[in-house]
Design a protein around this motif. Structure first.
Motif, PDB file in Angstrom:
ATOM      1  N   UNK A  18       0.767  -1.224  -0.153  1.00 42.15           N
ATOM      2  CA  UNK A  18       0.069   0.176  -0.024  1.00 42.15           C
ATOM      3  C   UNK A  18       0.836   1.218   0.240  1.00 42.15           C
ATOM      4  N   UNK A  19       1.978   1.196  -0.704  1.00 38.73           N
ATOM      5  CA  UNK A  19       3.082   2.111  -0.710  1.00 38.73           C
ATOM      6  C   UNK A  19       3.167   2.800  -2.224  1.00 38.73           C
ATOM      7  N   UNK A  20       3.075   3.952  -2.528  1.00 37.40           N
ATOM      8  CA  UNK A  20       3.444   4.402  -3.787  1.00 37.40           C
ATOM      9  C   UNK A  20       4.655   5.267  -3.786  1.00 37.40           C
ATOM     10  N   UNK A  21       5.609   4.730  -4.601  1.00 39.20           N
ATOM     11  CA  UNK A  21       6.944   5.260  -4.793  1.00 39.20           C
ATOM     12  C   UNK A  21       7.139   6.090  -5.994  1.00 39.20           C
TER      13      UNK A  21
ATOM     14  N   UNK B 228      -7.374   9.121  -1.476  1.00 37.96           N
ATOM     15  CA  UNK B 228      -8.798   8.334  -1.628  1.00 37.96           C
ATOM     16  C   UNK B 228      -8.565   6.822  -1.787  1.00 37.96           C
ATOM     17  N   UNK B 229      -7.464   6.344  -2.574  1.00 39.40           N
ATOM     18  CA  UNK B 229      -7.191   5.040  -2.697  1.00 39.40           C
ATOM     19  C   UNK B 229      -6.717   4.158  -1.720  1.00 39.40           C
ATOM     20  N   UNK B 230      -6.432   4.735  -0.306  1.00 32.32           N
ATOM     21  CA  UNK B 230      -6.249   4.053   0.507  1.00 32.32           C
ATOM     22  C   UNK B 230      -4.585   3.884   0.731  1.00 32.32           C
ATOM     23  N   UNK B 231      -3.820   4.648   0.367  1.00 33.71           N
ATOM     24  CA  UNK B 231      -2.267   4.393   0.338  1.00 33.71           C
ATOM     25  C   UNK B 231      -1.919   4.657   1.816  1.00 33.71           C
TER      26      UNK B 231
END
Length: 138
Positions: free
Chosen positions: A35-38, A63-66
């Motif tokens: 659940x991590x954006x890099x 909004x997407x739960x990151x």
């Protein structure tokens, strides 16, 4: 890791901001794991468009739960937008606690005007850093 498989799942993402004339003015490439954006690399062809792109991406991640957003290396503009540096041990702990499998999907198009309007009653509100608890920088 995919649930029970022992392997990590990742999704490569292209974020694009287009102006009203249909010209690409800013964007970046990154990936989602757990659940991590890099963030990997970004660009901007119009003054201010990069800031709009980052703010819209932050809203989409909320909004997407990151769980959190890894912004990569420290650069002054990231700090001005609310990024905070985390010690490596704290970053690794946050990553391990972010869940398993590919749980955040950033697929689909969302207009910047919608993301920045705060008219979505179900969307988190408030400053970006308060809603994405850990903005990590390497």
């Amino acid at each position: 890791r995919a649930a029970g498989s022992g392997e990590y799942c990742a999704q490569v993402i292209s974020i694009e901001v287009w102006d009203s004339d249909g010209k690409l003015v800013a964007g970046e490439i990154g990936y989602v794991v757990r659940r991590v954006y890099c963030s990997l690399s970004g660009f901007c062809h119009l003054t201010g468009a990069g800031t709009v792109q980052m703010c819209c991406l932050g809203k989409m991640l909320q909004r997407r739960g990151c769980a959190f957003w890894d912004l990569g290396m420290h650069l002054p503009y990231k700090g001005k937008l609310g990024a905070v540096r985390l010690p490596r041990a704290e970053f690794v702990t946050a990553l391990r606690q972010s869940g398993s499998g590919l749980e955040v999907s950033l697929e689909g198009r969302v207009p910047c005007s919608e993301l920045l309007s705060d008219k979505d009653d179900d969307a988190p509100t408030g400053p970006l850093p308060a809603k994405i608890p850990k903005l990590a920088e390497q």
